[in-house]
Design a protein around this motif. Structure first.
Motif, PDB file in Angstrom:
ATOM      1  N   UNK A  63      48.769  19.746  47.700  1.00 54.92           N
ATOM      2  CA  UNK A  63      47.652  20.401  48.251  1.00 54.92           C
ATOM      3  C   UNK A  63      47.353  19.684  49.460  1.00 54.92           C
ATOM      4  N   UNK A  64      46.852  20.315  50.726  1.00 57.09           N
ATOM      5  CA  UNK A  64      46.653  19.313  51.783  1.00 57.09           C
ATOM      6  C   UNK A  64      45.168  20.187  52.414  1.00 57.09           C
ATOM      7  N   UNK A  65      44.365  19.397  52.851  1.00 59.15           N
ATOM      8  CA  UNK A  65      43.257  19.919  53.716  1.00 59.15           C
ATOM      9  C   UNK A  65      43.364  19.640  55.164  1.00 59.15           C
ATOM     10  N   UNK A  66      43.164  20.760  55.873  1.00 61.18           N
ATOM     11  CA  UNK A  66      43.239  20.709  57.152  1.00 61.18           C
ATOM     12  C   UNK A  66      41.832  20.730  57.717  1.00 61.18           C
ATOM     13  N   UNK A  67      41.347  19.817  58.448  1.00 65.23           N
ATOM     14  CA  UNK A  67      39.947  19.856  58.574  1.00 65.23           C
ATOM     15  C   UNK A  67      39.875  19.823  60.367  1.00 65.23           C
ATOM     16  N   UNK A  68      39.659  20.970  60.983  1.00 60.55           N
ATOM     17  CA  UNK A  68      39.497  20.879  62.505  1.00 60.55           C
ATOM     18  C   UNK A  68      37.907  20.649  62.971  1.00 60.55           C
ATOM     19  N   UNK A  69      37.164  20.262  62.041  1.00 59.74           N
ATOM     20  CA  UNK A  69      35.823  19.937  62.440  1.00 59.74           C
ATOM     21  C   UNK A  69      35.411  18.376  62.892  1.00 59.74           C
ATOM     22  N   UNK A  70      36.402  17.429  62.317  1.00 64.06           N
ATOM     23  CA  UNK A  70      36.209  16.360  62.576  1.00 64.06           C
ATOM     24  C   UNK A  70      37.144  15.642  63.786  1.00 64.06           C
ATOM     25  N   UNK A  71      36.491  14.693  64.391  1.00 66.88           N
ATOM     26  CA  UNK A  71      37.139  13.951  65.608  1.00 66.88           C
ATOM     27  C   UNK A  71      37.805  12.830  65.286  1.00 66.88           C
ATOM     28  N   UNK A  72      39.307  13.045  64.657  1.00 65.77           N
ATOM     29  CA  UNK A  72      40.134  11.727  64.340  1.00 65.77           C
ATOM     30  C   UNK A  72      41.406  12.022  64.729  1.00 65.77           C
ATOM     31  N   UNK A  73      41.877  11.295  65.579  1.00 66.89           N
ATOM     32  CA  UNK A  73      43.330  11.486  66.261  1.00 66.89           C
ATOM     33  C   UNK A  73      44.553  11.526  65.204  1.00 66.89           C
ATOM     34  N   UNK A  74      44.400  10.974  63.961  1.00 67.19           N
ATOM     35  CA  UNK A  74      45.316  11.244  62.802  1.00 67.19           C
ATOM     36  C   UNK A  74      45.132  12.618  62.145  1.00 67.19           C
ATOM     37  N   UNK A  75      44.278  13.285  62.480  1.00 64.71           N
ATOM     38  CA  UNK A  75      44.075  14.552  61.578  1.00 64.71           C
ATOM     39  C   UNK A  75      44.671  15.784  62.122  1.00 64.71           C
ATOM     40  N   UNK A  76      45.650  15.960  61.361  1.00 65.02           N
ATOM     41  CA  UNK A  76      46.365  17.284  62.086  1.00 65.02           C
ATOM     42  C   UNK A  76      45.370  18.620  62.289  1.00 65.02           C
ATOM     43  N   UNK A  77      45.224  19.270  63.173  1.00 65.70           N
ATOM     44  CA  UNK A  77      44.571  20.277  63.346  1.00 65.70           C
ATOM     45  C   UNK A  77      43.577  19.902  64.590  1.00 65.70           C
ATOM     46  N   UNK A  78      43.256  18.711  64.861  1.00 66.25           N
ATOM     47  CA  UNK A  78      42.232  18.362  65.841  1.00 66.25           C
ATOM     48  C   UNK A  78      42.525  18.954  67.185  1.00 66.25           C
ATOM     49  N   UNK A  79      41.668  19.544  67.780  1.00 66.03           N
ATOM     50  CA  UNK A  79      41.764  20.026  68.875  1.00 66.03           C
ATOM     51  C   UNK A  79      41.944  21.536  69.261  1.00 66.03           C
ATOM     52  N   UNK A  80      42.167  22.142  67.997  1.00 61.87           N
ATOM     53  CA  UNK A  80      42.557  23.530  68.048  1.00 61.87           C
ATOM     54  C   UNK A  80      41.217  24.408  68.286  1.00 61.87           C
ATOM     55  N   UNK A  81      40.173  23.903  68.236  1.00 59.93           N
ATOM     56  CA  UNK A  81      39.040  24.713  68.517  1.00 59.93           C
ATOM     57  C   UNK A  81      38.684  25.688  67.338  1.00 59.93           C
ATOM     58  N   UNK A  82      39.060  25.459  66.239  1.00 58.07           N
ATOM     59  CA  UNK A  82      38.975  26.624  65.087  1.00 58.07           C
ATOM     60  C   UNK A  82      37.578  26.184  64.482  1.00 58.07           C
ATOM     61  N   UNK A  83      37.017  24.589  64.423  1.00 58.35           N
ATOM     62  CA  UNK A  83      36.042  24.306  63.783  1.00 58.35           C
ATOM     63  C   UNK A  83      35.840  24.924  62.322  1.00 58.35           C
ATOM     64  N   UNK A  84      37.030  24.694  61.454  1.00 58.52           N
ATOM     65  CA  UNK A  84      37.101  25.180  60.000  1.00 58.52           C
ATOM     66  C   UNK A  84      37.646  24.025  59.207  1.00 58.52           C
ATOM     67  N   UNK A  85      37.785  24.477  58.179  1.00 60.26           N
ATOM     68  CA  UNK A  85      38.373  23.440  57.111  1.00 60.26           C
ATOM     69  C   UNK A  85      39.307  24.455  56.101  1.00 60.26           C
ATOM     70  N   UNK A  86      40.490  24.026  55.953  1.00 62.01           N
ATOM     71  CA  UNK A  86      41.574  25.068  55.577  1.00 62.01           C
ATOM     72  C   UNK A  86      42.257  24.175  54.404  1.00 62.01           C
ATOM     73  N   UNK A  87      42.341  24.863  52.914  1.00 67.49           N
ATOM     74  CA  UNK A  87      42.970  24.092  51.974  1.00 67.49           C
ATOM     75  C   UNK A  87      44.433  25.011  51.871  1.00 67.49           C
TER      76      UNK A  87
END
Length: 366
Positions: free
Chosen positions: A76-100
């Motif tokens: 399982x993986x969590x994609x968190x687009x609400x945080x500002x982390x260059x190492x986090x997949x999904x940053x900059x998408x503008x969705x502002x959500x968390x997806x498991x």
């Protein structure tokens, strides 16, 4: 439902020796393009069908799916687009959500693997199904397990985890929409409430039928056309029936009917039959005055439309989007059906006091 059908088709067309994994969105917090239950089937050679986002996460999901195939274990993986982390997949998408997302290898040796289970459900009787997926577990063999809920007996695999099966079964039985259930810090489930595909029944055979059929096929809904024999050209995915066997059609809470014969008498007789079926949606093509005449004639003949059924009649049919052509009217109609079944507040043409189209007044020069 269309996505599930596409996944099943891809599964059936994939050579048995080619390994597969299924990625499933099991939790969404905040905003997300796809919601819980979105799926993506990935083969070891990189082919995939379905999706878990608008294309933003599929690249990483492809890698993780192939890793699940390689290891033979779910993850399982969590994609968190609400945080500002260059190492986090999904940053900059503008969705502002968390997806498991849960990645599970498909075990073809099991007759009850995820895809075979989906195949059995979609190919069986029309009903609301409930699927229970283990999304978090200290037991690696249990993670990713998918069960069809049929009662306490279908959850016995969880008994060894200390779960009160009867209480869990009662909770699952009470759900009317998909939901996550957290049983402990070590064990979580995703219960997916999976209704049958919408069933659109079209009573008519004129040329405006075909744009409606094409768009409905694209949506992946079930379609039945009731028309005299040889009046409708066969199309893949369309069930053709003659008026003589109308009574054999099964109706449920996901069935919509459209009267579109362009014959006032035929539409009136079909509406008379539908009074006994009481579908959740009846659309009547044509202006309001035409429908009102049909209702009045039925009342005079002793077959007045019951008040509870009248609430399910949409006349004129469709949403107020300015539709003029057969293709636009089909779009307006299908959007209305979707909105009605989704219980959304939408602008129906039946609620419009003025004529559907503006009256053309000629310009006058003095």
């Amino acid at each position: 439902m269309k996505e599930i059908k596409n996944i099943i088709r891809q599964f059936d067309q994939t050579p048995p020796e080619e390994k597969l994994a299924l990625a499933t969105v099991v939790r969404v917090e905040g905003s997300s393009y796809r919601r819980m239950g979105a799926r993506m089937l990935v083969s070891e050679n990189g082919n995939w069908v379905g999706g878990i986002s608008g294309g933003c996460l599929e690249g990483d999901a492809l890698k993780r799916s192939r890793m699940a195939i390689l290891k033979g274990k779910a993850s399982a993986i969590t994609y968190d687009t609400t945080i500002d982390d260059d190492h986090q997949i999904g940053v900059g998408l503008g969705c502002n959500g968390v997806i498991d997302v849960l990645f599970t290898p498909v075990d073809r040796s099991r007759a009850d693997n995820q895809i075979e289970l989906l195949k059995r459900i979609t190919g069986g009787p029309r009903k609301i199904s409930k699927l229970v997926k283990v999304t978090r577990s200290e037991n690696s063999d249990l993670l990713g397990e998918l069960l069809e809920f049929t009662g306490s007996e279908s959850l016995q695999i969880l008994k060894e985890e200390g779960v009160n099966i009867d209480e869990l079964a009662q909770a699952v039985r009470s759900l009317d929409k998909s939901k996550n259930i957290h049983l402990s810090d070590e064990l979580s489930l995703f219960v997916e409430v999976l209704p049958p595909a919408y069933h659109l029944i079209l009573l008519g055979h004129q040329y405006d039928l075909y744009p409606l059929l094409r768009q409905t096929i694209e949506l992946g809904w079930d379609i039945t056309v009731v028309a005299p024999e040889n009046k409708v050209s066969p199309m893949e995915g369309v069930n053709l029936m003659t008026p003589e066997v109308f009574d054999s059609i099964e109706f449920d809470d996901y069935t919509a009917v459209v009267l579109m014969s362009h014959s006032l008498h035929t539409d009136k007789e079909n509406l008379r039959k539908l009074s006994k079926k009481k579908p959740k949606y009846i659309g009547m093509l044509g202006p309001r005055v035409r429908s009102e005449r049909i209702w009045a004639e039925l009342a005079e003949e002793g077959d007045a439309i019951p008040a509870d059924l009248m609430q399910n009649i949409y006349a004129p049919v469709g949403l107020e989007i300015g539709a003029n052509t057969p293709d636009e009217i089909a779009l307006s109609l299908l959007a209305e059906v979707k909105g009605v079944f989704a219980l959304k507040q939408i602008a129906h043409l039946r609620d419009k006091a003025q004529p559907i189209h503006e009256r053309d007044e000629p310009m006058t020069f003095k």
